[in-house]
Design a protein around this motif. Structure first.
Motif, short mmCIF file in Angstrom:
data_model
loop_
_atom_site.label_atom_id
_atom_site.label_comp_id
_atom_site.label_asym_id
_atom_site.label_seq_id
_atom_site.Cartn_x
_atom_site.Cartn_y
_atom_site.Cartn_z
N PHE A 210 -2.40 -1.41 10.34
CA PHE A 210 -2.02 -0.63 9.17
C PHE A 210 -3.12 0.39 8.89
O PHE A 210 -4.31 0.07 8.95
CB PHE A 210 -1.84 -1.53 7.95
CG PHE A 210 -0.88 -2.67 8.16
CD1 PHE A 210 0.47 -2.54 7.88
CD2 PHE A 210 -1.34 -3.89 8.66
CE1 PHE A 210 1.34 -3.59 8.08
CE2 PHE A 210 -0.47 -4.95 8.85
CZ PHE A 210 0.87 -4.80 8.57
N ILE B 206 -3.57 1.76 3.92
CA ILE B 206 -2.56 1.07 3.12
C ILE B 206 -3.25 0.40 1.92
O ILE B 206 -4.42 0.00 2.02
CB ILE B 206 -1.83 0.02 3.98
CG1 ILE B 206 -0.67 -0.63 3.20
CG2 ILE B 206 -2.78 -1.04 4.48
CD1 ILE B 206 0.16 -1.60 4.03
N TYR C 152 -0.53 -4.35 1.51
CA TYR C 152 -0.91 -5.19 2.64
C TYR C 152 -0.68 -6.67 2.34
O TYR C 152 -0.14 -7.41 3.17
CB TYR C 152 -2.38 -4.96 2.99
CG TYR C 152 -2.89 -5.86 4.10
CD1 TYR C 152 -2.36 -5.78 5.39
CD2 TYR C 152 -3.89 -6.80 3.86
CE1 TYR C 152 -2.82 -6.62 6.41
CE2 TYR C 152 -4.36 -7.63 4.86
CZ TYR C 152 -3.81 -7.53 6.14
OH TYR C 152 -4.27 -8.36 7.13
#
Length: 464
Positions: free
Chosen positions: A114, A117, A122
């Protein structure tokens, strides 16, 4: 005060009832609560308990309800059993249980990356992945409140869901986890759990015993400060680092160290090294060294065995993990708000519950301000006597209530006795019972009166 219930496919069985009935189901056990950790519950159950044969490790759930506060002290699953047969022929099983937060260990996060984020998104992704892998609804955990407002890059690489939360969130951004058991299980990620309470913890009130530990494992009193490594040139003229570092000697009368004077006076010379590799010159290093010396303190841990007077109707609220409580122990020079970081609950005897508080940074002068051992012993003895007397008063008052209930129950039989007036034995037995219990109540009242007199003297400062 603690009702313990097990659940199998949502079917409940009470294995520890809050009841005065001698035949009510009973277990003995301890709950250990902490911060950012799996709460645990260990209990022992005997073969005459209705839930004895209904426990299946990892499948059977358990709940412990505090019937006074109407809050659950523990919700989780039962794990490993330990069976034991005593010489007396008694057979029992002890179980270890872990709280619902441990369900997050049951799922593995596959590889996924990711970029930029938010922490909230998350964490929600982690929980969604976990829930999608869990067939049992009771192991599903949903996103609650999130107070950490940060963005970052994250990479999942075949670790458990809990490990990802611990290493990638808690270890980096700090904060604390809290589970809420409502229609579903919700995970809150807060800056800090708990609140500030007005309930005071002090001698002559609710402290039974205490211990304070000074952590000197890495303590020093004379500190040798070093900065960046001094550079040199090799035979080819290339600049290289040497093992020699910048020191404060040229600015400190030839001494490369600074003393923590209060520490030297108390403990003598104990040398330690402190490196500031970002200090490129002696002036910067000396500034950092002085700041370091001025900030020195000794971590101390405080553990208290305190009576939770909330359950006796005396204090405003109960002790809870995460909360701050004003602690005042004059003889130890303690007067500050301390945070409960661990609580041990004894379900069969709430008066034996213990608390552990977070470490407090103290300087040498503060720590050394309590050396009158005779006063300490006297205060501890007085405090212990007060606690014991208060507990005796509560027990005696309970005896009065139970005796009066027994008399009231027997009085209901008077009508039947009157209808059978020819039964001399029955009437005589009843009269003897009433006389006996009236005498008991009178004796108990006298005991309570004497204990109240002793308690008044102790709280007024008299130890005689």
């Amino acid at each position: 005060m603690y009702q313990v219930t097990i659940l199998n496919d949502k079917k409940e069985t009470v294995i520890n009832a809050v009841s005065t009935d001698k035949d009510a189901p009973r277990v003995t056990g301890n709950i250990k609560q902490g911060i950012n950790s799996f709460d645990s519950f260990t209990f022992t159950i005997y073969s005459n308990n209705p839930g004895y044969s209904k426990i299946n490790p990892f499948k059977t759930l358990v709940k412990v309800l505090n019937t006074k506060t109407k809050k659950y002290e523990f919700v989780g699953r039962i794990l490993s059993p330990s069976e034991e047969l005593q010489e007396s022929g008694l057979f029992f099983i002890s179980y270890v249980c872990e709280s619902a937060l441990a369900y997050l260990v049951d799922s593995i996060q596959r590889y996924e990356s990711f970029t930029n984020i938010s922490v909230k998104d998350y964490l929600e992704k982690l929980l969604d992945n976990h829930n999608n892998k869990m067939e049992e609804d009771f192991k599903k955990i949903y996103l609650g409140k999130v107070e950490i407002d940060e963005n970052s890059d994250f990479v999942n690489a075949y670790e458990t869901t809990y490990d990802n939360i611990n290493t990638k969130l808690l270890n980096i951004f700090g904060g604390e986890l809290s589970l809420r058991h409502e229609d579903k299980i919700y995970l809150d990620y807060l800056k800090q759990t708990g609140r500030k309470s007005k309930t005071k913890i002090m001698l002559k009130k609710n402290i039974k015993s205490m211990s304070r530990k000074l952590n000197v494992d890495d303590f020093g009193t004379r500190f040798i400060f070093t900065g960046a490594k001094i550079k040199s040139k090799d035979n080819d003229g290339n600049e290289i680092d040497t093992e020699e570092c910048i020191t404060i000697a040229n600015l400190n009368n030839g001494h490369d160290y600074l003393d923590y004077k209060d520490g030297v006076k108390k403990f003598g010379i104990i040398e330690k090294t402190v490196n500031f590799d970002d200090a490129e010159d002696a002036e910067t290093l000396l500034k950092k060294a002085n700041e370091y010396i001025n900030s020195i303190s000794i971590p101390t841990s405080l553990s208290l065995d305190a009576v939770d007077l909330y359950y006796l109707g005396i204090d405003f609220d109960s002790f809870e993990v995460g909360n701050y409580y004003p602690v005042y122990i004059e003889i130890f020079n303690i007067d500050y708000d301390a945070r409960v970081i661990e609580k041990n609950i004894v379900i069969e005897d709430p008066s034996s519950n213990t608390l552990t508080f977070d470490d407090k940074e103290l300087d040498i002068k503060t720590y050394s301000a309590n050396k009158n051992k005779n006063i300490v012993n006297n205060v501890e003895s007085t405090s212990k006597n007060i606690i014991e007397i208060k507990q005796k008063v509560i027990r005696l008052e309970t005896q009065v209530i139970n005796t009066e209930k027994q008399v009231q129950k027997t009085e209901k039989q008077v009508q039947k006795i009157e209808e059978n007036s020819g039964s001399y034995v029955t009437v005589k037995t009843y009269n003897a019972f009433v006389d006996s219990n009236s005498k008991k109540i009178s004796e108990i009242d006298n005991k309570i009166k004497k204990l109240d007199e002793r308690l008044s003297k102790l709280e007024g400062g008299s130890t005689t």
